[in-house]
Design a protein around this motif. Structure first.
Motif, PDB file in Angstrom:
ATOM      1  N   ARG A 112       5.163   7.769  -5.540  1.00  0.00           N
ATOM      2  CA  ARG A 112       6.635   7.574  -5.308  1.00  0.00           C
ATOM      3  C   ARG A 112       7.206   8.654  -6.013  1.00  0.00           C
ATOM      4  NH1 ARG A 112       6.733   2.458  -8.544  1.00  0.00           N
ATOM      5  NH2 ARG A 112       4.953   3.514  -9.141  1.00  0.00           N
ATOM      6  N   TYR A 113       8.576   8.924  -6.055  1.00  0.00           N
ATOM      7  CA  TYR A 113       9.226  10.012  -6.775  1.00  0.00           C
ATOM      8  C   TYR A 113       9.489   9.521  -8.229  1.00  0.00           C
ATOM      9  CZ  TYR A 113      12.926  12.847  -8.764  1.00  0.00           C
ATOM     10  OH  TYR A 113      13.487  13.703  -9.615  1.00  0.00           O
ATOM     11  N   GLY A 114       9.467  10.398  -9.140  1.00  0.00           N
ATOM     12  CA  GLY A 114       9.664  10.472 -10.632  1.00  0.00           C
ATOM     13  C   GLY A 114      10.078  11.597 -11.003  1.00  0.00           C
ATOM     14  N   ARG A 126       0.778  -1.207   0.031  1.00  0.00           N
ATOM     15  CA  ARG A 126       0.074   0.037   0.055  1.00  0.00           C
ATOM     16  C   ARG A 126       0.690   1.260   0.156  1.00  0.00           C
ATOM     17  NH1 ARG A 126      -4.760  -1.242   4.553  1.00  0.00           N
ATOM     18  NH2 ARG A 126      -5.799  -2.758   3.332  1.00  0.00           N
ATOM     19  N   HIS A 127       1.933   1.028   0.494  1.00  0.00           N
ATOM     20  CA  HIS A 127       2.947   2.332   0.590  1.00  0.00           C
ATOM     21  C   HIS A 127       4.366   2.041   0.039  1.00  0.00           C
ATOM     22  CE1 HIS A 127      -0.382   3.531   3.443  1.00  0.00           C
ATOM     23  NE2 HIS A 127      -0.138   2.509   4.253  1.00  0.00           N
ATOM     24  N   PRO A 128       4.370   1.821  -0.876  1.00  0.00           N
ATOM     25  CA  PRO A 128       5.671   1.370  -1.615  1.00  0.00           C
ATOM     26  C   PRO A 128       6.935   2.427  -1.512  1.00  0.00           C
ATOM     27  CG  PRO A 128       4.204   2.011  -3.413  1.00  0.00           C
ATOM     28  CD  PRO A 128       3.391   2.330  -2.108  1.00  0.00           C
ATOM     29  N   GLY A 129       6.569   3.589  -1.151  1.00  0.00           N
ATOM     30  CA  GLY A 129       7.991   4.485  -1.083  1.00  0.00           C
ATOM     31  C   GLY A 129       8.147   4.936   0.181  1.00  0.00           C
ATOM     32  N   ILE A 130       7.500   4.551   1.213  1.00  0.00           N
ATOM     33  CA  ILE A 130       7.704   4.943   2.676  1.00  0.00           C
ATOM     34  C   ILE A 130       8.926   4.400   3.519  1.00  0.00           C
ATOM     35  CG2 ILE A 130       6.362   2.964   3.836  1.00  0.00           C
ATOM     36  CD1 ILE A 130       5.934   6.901   4.298  1.00  0.00           C
ATOM     37  N   GLU A 131       9.379   3.218   2.911  1.00  0.00           N
ATOM     38  CA  GLU A 131      10.495   2.563   3.918  1.00  0.00           C
ATOM     39  C   GLU A 131      11.843   3.551   3.370  1.00  0.00           C
ATOM     40  OE1 GLU A 131      10.277  -1.632   4.948  1.00  0.00           O
ATOM     41  OE2 GLU A 131       9.857  -1.643   2.723  1.00  0.00           O
ATOM     42  N   GLU A 132      11.950   4.304   2.480  1.00  0.00           N
ATOM     43  CA  GLU A 132      13.008   5.341   2.265  1.00  0.00           C
ATOM     44  C   GLU A 132      13.189   6.358   3.131  1.00  0.00           C
ATOM     45  OE1 GLU A 132      14.823   8.035  -1.406  1.00  0.00           O
ATOM     46  OE2 GLU A 132      13.295   6.657  -1.689  1.00  0.00           O
ATOM     47  N   ILE A 173       3.173   9.023  -9.255  1.00  0.00           N
ATOM     48  CA  ILE A 173       4.502   9.490  -9.373  1.00  0.00           C
ATOM     49  C   ILE A 173       4.435  10.879  -9.381  1.00  0.00           C
ATOM     50  CG2 ILE A 173       6.450   9.564 -11.035  1.00  0.00           C
ATOM     51  CD1 ILE A 173       5.956   6.776 -11.854  1.00  0.00           C
ATOM     52  N   HIS A 174       5.480  11.533  -8.450  1.00  0.00           N
ATOM     53  CA  HIS A 174       5.432  13.062  -8.498  1.00  0.00           C
ATOM     54  C   HIS A 174       6.825  13.483  -8.392  1.00  0.00           C
ATOM     55  CE1 HIS A 174       4.152  16.928  -7.194  1.00  0.00           C
ATOM     56  NE2 HIS A 174       2.725  16.365  -6.870  1.00  0.00           N
ATOM     57  N   ASP A 175       7.121  14.633  -8.956  1.00  0.00           N
ATOM     58  CA  ASP A 175       8.437  14.917  -9.400  1.00  0.00           C
ATOM     59  C   ASP A 175       8.687  15.993  -7.995  1.00  0.00           C
ATOM     60  OD1 ASP A 175       6.275  16.719 -10.055  1.00  0.00           O
ATOM     61  OD2 ASP A 175       7.654  18.144 -11.271  1.00  0.00           O
ATOM     62  N   CYS A 176       8.035  16.299  -7.310  1.00  0.00           N
ATOM     63  CA  CYS A 176       8.281  16.804  -6.281  1.00  0.00           C
ATOM     64  C   CYS A 176       8.442  16.094  -4.702  1.00  0.00           C
ATOM     65  CB  CYS A 176       7.123  18.038  -5.994  1.00  0.00           C
ATOM     66  SG  CYS A 176       7.020  19.265  -7.253  1.00  0.00           S
ATOM     67  N   LEU A 177       8.751  14.765  -4.933  1.00  0.00           N
ATOM     68  CA  LEU A 177       8.992  14.147  -3.843  1.00  0.00           C
ATOM     69  C   LEU A 177      10.404  14.053  -3.723  1.00  0.00           C
ATOM     70  CD1 LEU A 177       6.240  11.346  -4.145  1.00  0.00           C
ATOM     71  CD2 LEU A 177       6.795  12.787  -2.102  1.00  0.00           C
ATOM     72  N   LYS A 178      11.196  15.074  -3.313  1.00  0.00           N
ATOM     73  CA  LYS A 178      12.505  15.281  -3.275  1.00  0.00           C
ATOM     74  C   LYS A 178      12.790  16.517  -2.077  1.00  0.00           C
ATOM     75  CE  LYS A 178      12.564  18.135  -7.352  1.00  0.00           C
ATOM     76  NZ  LYS A 178      13.151  18.275  -8.613  1.00  0.00           N
TER      77      LYS A 178
END
Length: 558
Positions: free
Chosen positions: A514-516, A271-277, A525-530
């Protein structure tokens, strides 16, 4: 009675008793069925026995006719009363949260149940529209739907919202992830989901913020341990990441202990593929009430590496949360696992003492037994109840007149700041018809205000400990007129804007983004996830605008 001169005369003694009885009965019957028309003598001129007969007959008549009237039309009259009432809430369903809300609501409520629960309830039929009409739904303030399952609740809530598109319809959803992902079938309604377990989780996180608990112990990392990863355990993790994110460079940490941890870990990560980063997660399949050297070794090492600031027993009543909490406390004391306070899920308090909000005596030397017993402050390894019906309704804003007062203001700020820089034609200007995911984002922003205040230097712990009743502030209460954010200080505004961006990142990650390098809404996918420093100025200005809006809300708080 002497008919010749219309006066009363004494009978011969031998006839007095039985004749008096017969005449009393006769006059009573006449009074009931003939309204006493055969007796014209004034009441004051009659003997006492006849006066009693006439009065008894009149009372019997009134009672009999009244009973006949109630039997004949009483049921219809009560339905007419319910239909005609206004300024009330209508509640559908048998879920316990519906019944508790009905018992504690500030306004009158009308219930629609499978069987009438009280005088303000009507019995359900197969026709939902008729039931709502009889309950006076068109004159109600809001309609609350809480059936036994999420599927039933959401299905019925959408029907209700379709019948009354201008009414606020609140639907109780158990699963905290589903709560934030369901959307209305028709956008032209005021349908909103809420969750009791999410309200409970938010209530305890705001009452005893993990960032304050960690600071009191001089810990670098906010680390919580959650025992049980059902709906409540998942809600606790989500609220931890929503309400407690800070500018601390260290990763937040979560340890989850559950016999089915492997399966639930896989579901959570899907459900939360990018959270563990950004968050240090650890799942342990175990039962801490049982002896297991391997489990204990893992937990001791984990707690020594990252000391936890709070333990949350998130088991339901059937899983004996208090028994588990006491067993864990006993072993933690004997084997030096950790020193964090232990929060115990309990609808009725389980006999544990109430405590003030804030950090209390965390990290301080143990008080003398006599003085400690007189305090209502939390302490290392103290057992603290949470999860009451009041906590849940407070955390969901169920009892507030406006379900989304503060989140609405943030949505307005977003529209104002983004209209000149981005295309927002597809975003509704009307909050009630906004997509649920966007409303959720603004609710999360509102829930993080206290952490923003803390980051700005406000003494949040002192404010928490000085609650209205000596114990608590409600979840949506803010410090009054606190000019704590210095908008003329560019560095402070920039630091708080950086925090707002970090909070926004967690919000997106919890929604499966997630970031992209190129934004793709369908693929999330969002380009501001940085990092904040990598953003363009237009995006940074959105975060600065939110800081200014938070300062305005706090200064105008009542």
């Amino acid at each position: 009675m002497d008919n010749a001169n219309a006066t009363f005369a004494s009978r011969p003694s031998e006839n007095q008793n039985w004749q008096a009885i017969l005449e009393t009965v006769q006059l009573s019957i006449k009074a009931i069925f003939a309204s006493d028309i055969y007796v014209t003598t004034a009441l004051k001129d009659m003997p006492l026995s006849l006066q009693i007969a006439r009065i008894s007959g009149a009372l019997a008549f009134v009672l009999l006719i009244g009973r006949i009237f109630i039997f004949a039309v009483g049921g219809k009259a009560s339905r007419i009363f319910l239909w005609a009432r206004s300024n009330h809430d209508v509640i559908l369903g048998e879920h316990q949260i519906a019944l508790e809300y009905a018992n504690s609501a500030n306004l009158p409520t009308t219930g629609i149940h499978t069987s009438a629960k009280n005088k303000n309830s009507i019995t359900r039929t197969e026709n939902l529209s008729d039931d709502l009409t009889r309950a006076g739904a068109n004159r109600a303030n809001r309609l609350v739907v809480a059936l036994e399952t999420d599927v039933e609740t959401w299905s019925e809530a959408q029907q209700v919202a379709k019948l009354y598109p201008k009414k606020e319809v609140l639907a109780h959803i158990n699963d905290p992830w589903l709560l934030e992902r369901v959307d209305k079938a028709s956008p032209a309604t005021r349908l909103k989901p809420f969750s009791f377990v999410s309200g409970v989780a938010r209530s305890v996180m705001l009452a005893h913020p993990p960032y304050l608990l960690a600071r009191a112990n001089n810990y670098d990392v906010q680390h919580i341990v959650v025992i049980g990863f059902g709906f409540l355990g998942q809600a606790l993790v989500r609220e931890f990441l929503i309400t407690s994110v800070s500018n601390n460079p260290h990763k937040m940490a979560v340890t989850i202990i559950d016999p089915n941890a492997r399966k639930r870990a896989a579901s959570f990560k899907a459900r939360h593929p990018g959270i563990e980063e950004y968050v240090d997660f650890s799942f342990l399949a175990a039962d801490l009430t049982l002896k297991s050297p391997k489990t204990e070794e893992f937990l001791i090492q984990r707690c020594r590496t990252i000391p936890p600031c709070a333990i949350y027993v998130a088991l339901n009543d059937g899983e004996h949360p208090l028994l588990t909490a006491v067993a864990i406390k006993d072993r933690a004391e004997r084997e030096n696992w950790f020193s964090a306070p232990i929060f115990v899920n309990s609808l009725d308090g389980s006999g544990l003492r109430e405590v003030r909000q804030g950090v209390g005596l965390i990290g301080q030397p143990k008080q003398k037994a006599s003085s400690y017993a007189l305090t209502n402050l939390i302490d290392d390894l103290s057992l603290i109840p949470y999860g009451s019906w009041q906590d849940g309704m407070d955390g969901t804003a169920l009892k507030t007149p406006d379900f989304d007062a503060i989140p609405r203001l943030f949505h307005q700020t977003y529209l104002q700041t983004m209209s000149s820089t981005k295309n927002i034609k597809d975003i509704s200007y009307d909050w009630d018809y906004l997509e649920e995911e966007l409303r959720v984002a603004n609710r999360r922003l509102a829930a993080h205000i206290r952490a923003t205040l803390d980051a700005a230097g406000f003494d949040l712990n002192r404010w928490l400990e000085n609650g209205n009743d000596g114990l608590s502030h409600n979840c949506f209460m803010l410090p009054q007129g606190t000019h704590v954010i210095d908008l003329d200080n560019e560095k402070e505004v920039e630091d708080l804007a950086r925090l707002q961006h970090r909070r926004w990142m967690f919000d997106r990650l919890l929604n499966g983004w997630r970031y992209g390098p190129k934004r793709d809404n369908r693929a999330r996918i969002h380009d501001c996830l940085k990092e904040y420093d990598e953003l363009d100025e237009n995006t940074k200005e959105h975060d600065r605008a939110m800081v200014r809006q938070i300062a305005k809300i706090i200064e105008n708080s009542n």
